[in-house]
Structures are given as structure tokens and as C-alpha cells.
Enzyme design. Sequence first.
Site, PDB file in Angstrom:
ATOM      1  CG  HIS A  67      -1.191   3.517 -15.474  1.00 15.22           C
ATOM      2  ND1 HIS A  67      -0.050   4.262 -15.268  1.00 15.22           N
ATOM      3  CD2 HIS A  67      -1.222   2.619 -14.459  1.00 15.22           C
ATOM      4  CE1 HIS A  67       0.577   3.839 -14.191  1.00 15.22           C
ATOM      5  NE2 HIS A  67      -0.107   2.838 -13.673  1.00 15.22           N
ATOM      6  CG  ASP A 184       3.175   1.914 -11.403  1.00 13.06           C
ATOM      7  OD1 ASP A 184       2.164   1.668 -12.093  1.00 13.06           O
ATOM      8  OD2 ASP A 184       3.139   2.586 -10.352  1.00 13.06           O
ATOM      9  CD  GLU A 218      -2.730   4.185 -11.756  1.00  8.30           C
ATOM     10  OE1 GLU A 218      -3.035   3.505 -10.759  1.00  8.30           O
ATOM     11  OE2 GLU A 218      -1.615   4.760 -11.865  1.00  8.30           O
ATOM     12  CD  GLU A 219       1.551   6.433 -11.409  1.00  3.18           C
ATOM     13  OE1 GLU A 219       1.204   6.615 -10.225  1.00  3.18           O
ATOM     14  OE2 GLU A 219       2.185   5.438 -11.788  1.00  3.18           O
ATOM     15  CG  ASP A 239      -1.107  -0.628 -12.181  1.00  7.70           C
ATOM     16  OD1 ASP A 239       0.127  -0.488 -12.106  1.00  7.70           O
ATOM     17  OD2 ASP A 239      -1.885   0.342 -12.162  1.00  7.70           O
ATOM     18  CG  HIS A 319       5.360   5.077  -7.279  1.00  8.85           C
ATOM     19  ND1 HIS A 319       4.389   5.930  -6.800  1.00  8.85           N
ATOM     20  CD2 HIS A 319       4.757   4.367  -8.269  1.00  8.85           C
ATOM     21  CE1 HIS A 319       3.263   5.746  -7.467  1.00  8.85           C
ATOM     22  NE2 HIS A 319       3.477   4.790  -8.363  1.00  8.85           N
TER      23      HIS A 319
END
Length: 342
Positions: A67, A184, A218-219, A239, A319
Site C-alpha cells: 500500500h 509502512d 489500507e490504513e 507490508d 506508526h
Amino acid sequence: MEEYFDYAVEQIISLCKIPSPTGYTKKVIEYLKREFDNLGFKYEITNKGAFLTDLGGEGNPLLLAAHIDTLGAMVRSIKSNGRIRLTKIGGYPENNIEGENCIIHTRDGKNYTGTIQLNHPSTHVYKDIKTMERNDENIEVVIDEKVESKEDVEKLGIKTGDFISFDARTIYTNSGFIKSRHLDDKASAGILIAIAKMIKDDKLKLKRKVYIMFTSYEEVGHGGSAGIPSDVKEMISVDMGAIGDDLNCNEYQVSICAKDSGGPYDYDVTNDLIDIAGYSNIDHAVDIYPMYGSDVEATLRAGYDIKHGLIGPGVFASHGYERTHKDAIKNTTKLLFNYISK
């Protein structure tokens, strides 16, 4: 092979520097168009905004998905003092963005810089700076413009619903570490571009049909829920590998996920990935991610009848301000190389 690992790192650095919070991914899609035009692969952009390309091969179709959307925010409201209250895109604690530089992207194409600050940001003034809860009421964007009121901000063209991206602060160290926001999942997106280049340069012989998809939602949980080619039999989300308490993976390995919060991954696919990593002497870890979801699970929930797996380079501080190492990029690329040429 080393040149392709370097190429993957170059792609990762370039991707991380392109703002692409979920819902505002057009700039990174344009970048992918240019790269795949240069590689000579045809592609399509789905109605939902995913980038899909067919790398060739025959039989047993496989889709590799990464993603290109990231964490971010939007303007929730404009305060009377000219500050901005934000609403989060994706899951992260507010302390992970406190003090971060950001860009406000207006819907008419203007960009304004700012800084995300606590409402009480000065230790010389506020006694509660250490104890104040970090939440959307106490965090605000301070715009780098001479504004003192809501009306001042509105004159700039900033409105509720404008997107906010975070400064990636991408650094590649002499020791091989990549430090950046949004590894990410731009680390794995860069790896997939490198896989495409290997195929283009005839360094990778496909033993099956292979698609690549870069998803854009995706998030927020539904990135892989649409646009999957009808002949796909198997899908692997490429990922990030989680690192932390009770997990085996580190920043130098490829992580193979056996189970996450959505449940176990396909038994046969996971076994194949583990076996290939083992006999190919690829540094890897097998882990269970307790608080994690992937694109391929969204695909399954949408009703697609496919086998599914999940791998990715180990990424520290997910994150937040993340970090991985070139070795993890190498090991993930090698595993994909061996998997699709077996």
C-alpha cells in the site's frame, strides 16, 4: 543482485518523500505511472485509485500487494485563534506526531506548512505540559503564516476537509539504516518496484503469472477490498514486519506472519514461505502480530476466494518515526524473488 537492493532503497527514499495520506494518493500514483512507463509495463488505475500491473508469466496467478497510502490527518475545524484542530487518518497515538512538521494541502492545490503542537507547548509557561493528555482536543496545527483568527486562515483557502501530511524526515545512514515516517508501507512498495525491474531486466524468470497492486486505502482497513483480477488464486500482502515485545523479528530480517488480529494466514502459503526462506538461507523470522491487519484480509472479507499470506521487512517503531535496515530490504526481496521463480 546488489544493484537491485540499492535500487529498492532508492525507490523507498523517493516514495517516502511523496505526501500520500489515505485519500490523497494522486501524487504517488503519478510517480508510479512514470516509473512503470520507464520499465515498460502496462498498468491500470482502478476506480478506487489502486495501481495494478501485470508482470507476465503463465498459470496459477499470484497478486503481490503493497500500500502506498500512509498515516496522516485532515482539517477537522479552524479555531478562533487561527490554529487548526485535526482529525486523524489511520491509527496512531497523538504523542507520535507532537512537534512534527506538516503540510496542509488545500483542495485548490495550495500547500501551507505548519507544526503540530500541544495546546500548552512551552515548559516556561505551562505547568501541565507533562501531564496534559495528548488527544485531538489538546493537539493543534500551528500554521506558518501570519494568522490570528479563523477568518485569517479561511482567507488562505484552508477549509475543513483539507488533507494534512507529516514530514517523513527520511534519512539513509552510512550503516545501512533507513529512518523515516511511512516505511509502512513504502519500504515494501519500493521492493515491489525492484521486483518489477528484475523481471524487466530478465534477471528473474517467472514460473507463474504475477500481478502487482499498490493500494490506496489500507490504513483505514479496506485497501484490498476491490479491483483484484478475477483469475487471481493467491495473494500476498507485502507490508511491514512488526518488532517489539514477544516478537522474533528484528530490523535486518524478513518477517513471515503466521497470524494477526484477523486470524491465521493460509497454512500452505505460510509453509511455502518458511520453507523457501529456510533452504535459501534467507534471514527471517516467523511471528504473530497481535494488533495488525493487512490488505489481503480486506480482500478476503470482500468475498474473494484466494489463498493468502503476509511478509515484510522488519520495521521498528511502527506508526511512529520508523526504522529498518537495508538487510531487511535484501531479505524480503530475496524471499519474493525465490517465491515467484520456484
